[in-house]
Design a protein around this motif. Structure first.
Motif, mmCIF file in Angstrom:
data_model
loop_
_atom_site.group_PDB
_atom_site.id
_atom_site.type_symbol
_atom_site.label_atom_id
_atom_site.label_comp_id
_atom_site.label_asym_id
_atom_site.label_seq_id
_atom_site.Cartn_x
_atom_site.Cartn_y
_atom_site.Cartn_z
ATOM 1 N N GLU A 106 2.548 38.583 12.547
ATOM 2 C CA GLU A 106 1.823 38.992 11.224
ATOM 3 C C GLU A 106 3.265 37.868 10.908
ATOM 4 O OE1 GLU A 106 0.217 40.090 9.535
ATOM 5 O OE2 GLU A 106 0.138 41.827 10.580
ATOM 6 N N VAL A 107 2.023 36.058 9.940
ATOM 7 C CA VAL A 107 3.159 34.823 9.672
ATOM 8 C C VAL A 107 2.684 34.108 8.697
ATOM 9 C CG1 VAL A 107 3.083 32.065 10.285
ATOM 10 C CG2 VAL A 107 3.042 34.122 12.927
ATOM 11 N N PHE A 108 4.343 34.577 7.810
ATOM 12 C CA PHE A 108 3.908 33.931 6.518
ATOM 13 C C PHE A 108 4.286 32.480 6.694
ATOM 14 C CE2 PHE A 108 3.902 38.708 6.035
ATOM 15 C CZ PHE A 108 3.451 38.712 5.484
ATOM 16 N N TYR A 109 3.619 31.784 6.222
ATOM 17 C CA TYR A 109 4.166 29.860 6.418
ATOM 18 C C TYR A 109 4.028 29.853 4.963
ATOM 19 C CZ TYR A 109 2.565 25.147 7.481
ATOM 20 O OH TYR A 109 2.583 23.790 7.664
ATOM 21 N N GLY A 110 5.452 29.389 4.252
ATOM 22 C CA GLY A 110 5.492 29.014 2.987
ATOM 23 C C GLY A 110 5.864 27.541 2.453
ATOM 24 N N ALA A 111 5.439 27.189 1.027
ATOM 25 C CA ALA A 111 5.320 25.661 1.768
ATOM 26 C C ALA A 111 5.206 25.200 -0.619
ATOM 27 C CB ALA A 111 3.904 24.964 1.939
ATOM 28 N N ARG A 112 5.543 24.336 -0.761
ATOM 29 C CA ARG A 112 5.560 24.297 -2.165
ATOM 30 C C ARG A 112 4.093 23.267 -2.801
ATOM 31 N NH1 ARG A 112 11.134 20.524 -3.082
ATOM 32 N NH2 ARG A 112 12.746 22.293 -2.999
ATOM 33 N N VAL A 128 -2.149 35.085 10.434
ATOM 34 C CA VAL A 128 -0.775 34.251 9.554
ATOM 35 C C VAL A 128 -1.791 33.730 7.891
ATOM 36 C CG1 VAL A 128 -1.385 31.438 9.318
ATOM 37 C CG2 VAL A 128 -1.201 32.661 11.680
ATOM 38 N N ARG A 129 -1.163 33.946 6.769
ATOM 39 C CA ARG A 129 -0.780 33.848 5.699
ATOM 40 C C ARG A 129 -0.189 32.843 4.622
ATOM 41 N NH1 ARG A 129 -0.030 38.969 6.503
ATOM 42 N NH2 ARG A 129 -1.545 40.489 5.953
ATOM 43 N N ALA A 130 -1.165 31.807 4.322
ATOM 44 C CA ALA A 130 -0.976 30.338 3.710
ATOM 45 C C ALA A 130 -0.012 30.702 2.220
ATOM 46 C CB ALA A 130 -1.094 29.801 3.716
ATOM 47 N N VAL A 131 1.137 30.630 1.715
ATOM 48 C CA VAL A 131 2.857 30.940 0.393
ATOM 49 C C VAL A 131 2.288 30.103 -0.345
ATOM 50 C CG1 VAL A 131 3.978 32.172 -0.254
ATOM 51 C CG2 VAL A 131 2.672 33.373 1.724
ATOM 52 N N VAL A 132 2.336 29.492 -1.147
ATOM 53 C CA VAL A 132 2.142 28.143 -1.600
ATOM 54 C C VAL A 132 2.461 28.169 -3.171
ATOM 55 C CG1 VAL A 132 1.075 25.901 -2.635
ATOM 56 C CG2 VAL A 132 0.155 27.376 -0.743
ATOM 57 N N ASP A 133 3.711 28.090 -3.246
ATOM 58 C CA ASP A 133 4.647 27.966 -4.729
ATOM 59 C C ASP A 133 4.000 27.293 -5.288
ATOM 60 O OD1 ASP A 133 6.529 28.995 -6.312
ATOM 61 O OD2 ASP A 133 7.490 28.179 -5.771
ATOM 62 N N GLN A 134 2.927 27.294 -5.626
ATOM 63 C CA GLN A 134 2.086 26.673 -7.141
ATOM 64 C C GLN A 134 1.696 26.838 -7.805
ATOM 65 O OE1 GLN A 134 0.677 22.601 -5.129
ATOM 66 N NE2 GLN A 134 -1.627 23.688 -4.585
ATOM 67 N N VAL A 136 7.883 39.902 12.674
ATOM 68 C CA VAL A 136 7.083 38.832 10.579
ATOM 69 C C VAL A 136 7.788 38.513 10.632
ATOM 70 C CG1 VAL A 136 8.855 40.517 10.417
ATOM 71 C CG2 VAL A 136 6.916 39.725 8.855
ATOM 72 N N CYS A 137 7.126 36.456 11.416
ATOM 73 C CA CYS A 137 7.971 35.275 11.064
ATOM 74 C C CYS A 137 7.800 34.788 9.811
ATOM 75 C CB CYS A 137 6.852 34.597 12.378
ATOM 76 S SG CYS A 137 7.079 35.398 13.904
ATOM 77 N N LEU A 138 8.557 34.638 9.349
ATOM 78 C CA LEU A 138 8.740 33.651 7.989
ATOM 79 C C LEU A 138 8.609 32.231 8.592
ATOM 80 C CD1 LEU A 138 9.453 36.553 7.258
ATOM 81 C CD2 LEU A 138 10.341 35.707 5.536
ATOM 82 N N ILE A 176 8.461 28.771 14.494
ATOM 83 C CA ILE A 176 7.264 29.693 14.339
ATOM 84 C C ILE A 176 6.018 29.605 15.495
ATOM 85 C CG2 ILE A 176 5.981 31.340 12.846
ATOM 86 C CD1 ILE A 176 9.110 31.942 12.226
ATOM 87 N N LYS A 177 6.158 28.941 15.014
ATOM 88 C CA LYS A 177 4.608 28.267 16.379
ATOM 89 C C LYS A 177 5.023 28.279 17.210
ATOM 90 C CE LYS A 177 2.081 24.105 17.300
ATOM 91 N NZ LYS A 177 2.476 23.720 18.796
ATOM 92 N N ALA A 178 5.891 27.826 17.930
ATOM 93 C CA ALA A 178 6.680 28.083 19.342
ATOM 94 C C ALA A 178 6.941 29.507 19.617
ATOM 95 C CB ALA A 178 7.902 27.227 19.787
ATOM 96 N N LEU A 179 7.418 31.043 18.993
ATOM 97 C CA LEU A 179 7.387 31.829 19.481
ATOM 98 C C LEU A 179 6.009 32.496 19.219
ATOM 99 C CD1 LEU A 179 10.564 33.097 16.429
ATOM 100 C CD2 LEU A 179 9.909 33.145 19.198
ATOM 101 N N VAL A 180 4.639 32.224 18.165
ATOM 102 C CA VAL A 180 3.551 32.710 18.892
ATOM 103 C C VAL A 180 3.091 32.646 20.421
ATOM 104 C CG1 VAL A 180 1.363 32.154 17.805
ATOM 105 C CG2 VAL A 180 3.333 32.685 15.864
ATOM 106 N N GLU A 181 3.093 31.632 20.678
ATOM 107 C CA GLU A 181 2.714 30.597 21.665
ATOM 108 C C GLU A 181 3.451 31.069 22.885
ATOM 109 O OE1 GLU A 181 2.392 25.912 20.964
ATOM 110 O OE2 GLU A 181 3.210 26.246 22.118
#
Length: 429
Positions: free
Chosen positions: A333-339, A362-368, A305-307, A316-321
């Motif tokens: 499982e990748v959680f990609y966080g952004a504002r 891949v899950r995008a997590v947007v804090d807005q 699980v990667c944050l 994280i992208k490098a680890l997936v490759e």
């Protein structure tokens, strides 16, 4: 070693320049191993992960040194400024090793001391930390003969700003500690000199502006550059000599030898702003050696699980490759966080990887608004993760909250990988 006379930084005494006399590095050992550190600085300790607590009785020298640091902590800025003032007055020839502005350098000195003190009785972690410092300092031009001067001025500054607790016994503890610390660093640098240059020149071959503040840079080093996915390196630009900042590799090693980095320009970030706004194809930068412990253990097939927050998605992208290239079927499982959605500058790349690899999510997590879902909350919501290995990359605050969320979700601390916050000071600046 007998306790030397207490140093007086006021009267200009040398602070015992003869005390800090490192061994010659003419015949370096391959690496300094924990078992080879016999000074009282290193009491036996069980191997531990970077984030795992150390449960053992502190050595006498550790107690004295921690007491000194506790005394100095409230006046750390003054103590470090005094240290550099002593160094540059007594040894003006060393000024050229340091950047023109010393603000960040002062902070890093004290943080390095704190890190060493915190790991004082954890031999494997401390030796690994010091070896990385020794190898990394080669790019500054640091030589074995420089260490006595640094030790002399460190003792001078500590004796002045920890005067309430300073005595002959404390000074002797610091002399022993610094002598051993410097020797570990010298040995690591000497061994590294046999197999790698102090730095690499790298030409910018592509510069893609993903947002007004984020650029993806592709570099071609002048000779083969070894690294592992999940690691990072230090970069110096021609516009700010002797100022180095850390950036993670954004891909696994490539057959063409090219390196990719994601860089975000930040306020007062000299290096990052130069790389985002000034760098163009044809410019040449310098790279330090690769370092960092956030790498995949390929001896197991545990799920990951990667944050990744902001440009923290790069490693994280490098680890997936890396997982894809090893061909082991393990869930990632990748959680990609952004504002904001705008800050998900690499989401298309991550989604393409998801389409190519059924084991990747891949899950995008947007804090807005309207979601207002923060990365730690998303991690807890999709758990439990107790059978997973975890990887966390991003701003220091996100790392702290991400680690807390993963531990709450059932992952023990020793299975959560991230580079220490001390190492990450200055990342992206």
């Amino acid at each position: 070693m007998d306790a030397p006379t207490t140093t007086s930084a006021e009267n200009g005494t040398s602070g015992g320049g003869g005390w800090f006399t490192p061994r010659t590095a003419a015949a370096p050992v391959p690496e300094t191993s924990p078992a080879s550190c016999t000074s009282s600085l290193f009491e036996p300790g069980a191997p531990a992960e970077r984030s795992a607590p150390v449960a053992q009785q502190a050595s006498p020298d550790a107690l004295l040194i921690r007491r000194t640091m506790a005394e100095v902590a409230p006046v750390a800025d003054k103590a470090t400024s005094y240290f550099y003032a002593l160094l540059f007055v007594r040894h003006p020839e060393l000024r050229a090793l340091f950047p023109p502005t010393m603000d960040t350098q002062r902070d890093r000195l004290f943080k390095a001391l704190l890190t060493a003190v915190e790991q004082f009785d954890n031999t494997p972690v401390l030796v690994d930390y010091l070896q990385n410092l020794g190898r990394g300092h080669r790019k500054y031009g640091t030589r074995p003969e420089h260490y006595p001067a640094l030790g002399e001025c460190l003792i001078g500054a500590l004796s002045r700003y920890a005067s309430a607790v300073w005595d002959g016994e404390t000074e002797a503890a610091w002399v022993r500690a610094y002598t051993t610390i410097s020797q570990v660093m010298i040995d690591a640098a000497a061994a590294d000199e046999l197999r790698a240059p102090a730095w690499w020149h790298a030409e910018v071959v592509a510069h893609e502006l993903r947002t007004p503040d984020v650029a993806v840079l592709t570099l071609r080093p002048d000779q083969p550059y070894p690294f592992l996915p999940g690691q990072y390196t230090s970069v110096e630009t021609p516009w700010w000599p002797r100022i180095w900042r850390h950036y993670s590799f954004a891909s696994a090693p490539r057959s063409d030898g090219l390196l990719t980095f994601h860089v975000k320009a930040v306020p007062a970030g000299w290096v990052s702003t130069a790389l985002v706004r000034r760098a163009r194809p044809g410019d040449v930068v310098r790279l330090g050696p690769s370092t960092g412990s956030m790498t995949v253990d390929h001896s197991t097939d545990s799920s990951l699980v990667c944050l990744g927050g902001g440009t923290g998605i790069a490693p994280i992208k490098a680890l997936v490759e890396d997982v894809a290239e090893h061909g082991v079927r393990r869930r990632v499982e990748v959680f990609y966080g952004a504002r904001s959605d705008h800050d998900l500058y690499d989401i298309d790349t991550m989604l393409r990887l998801q389409q190519s690899h059924p084991w990747l999510s891949v899950r995008a997590v947007v804090d807005q608004p309207p979601a207002r879902l923060q990365l730690p909350d998303a991690v807890r919501e999709h758990g439990p993760w107790n059978e997973y290995e975890a990887y966390v990359s991003g701003p220091p605050g996100m790392i702290r909250s991400g680690v807390d969320a993963l531990r709450d979700a059932g992952i023990p601390a020793h299975r959560i990988r991230h580079d220490s916050l001390e190492e990450l000071v200055g990342v992206g600046n």
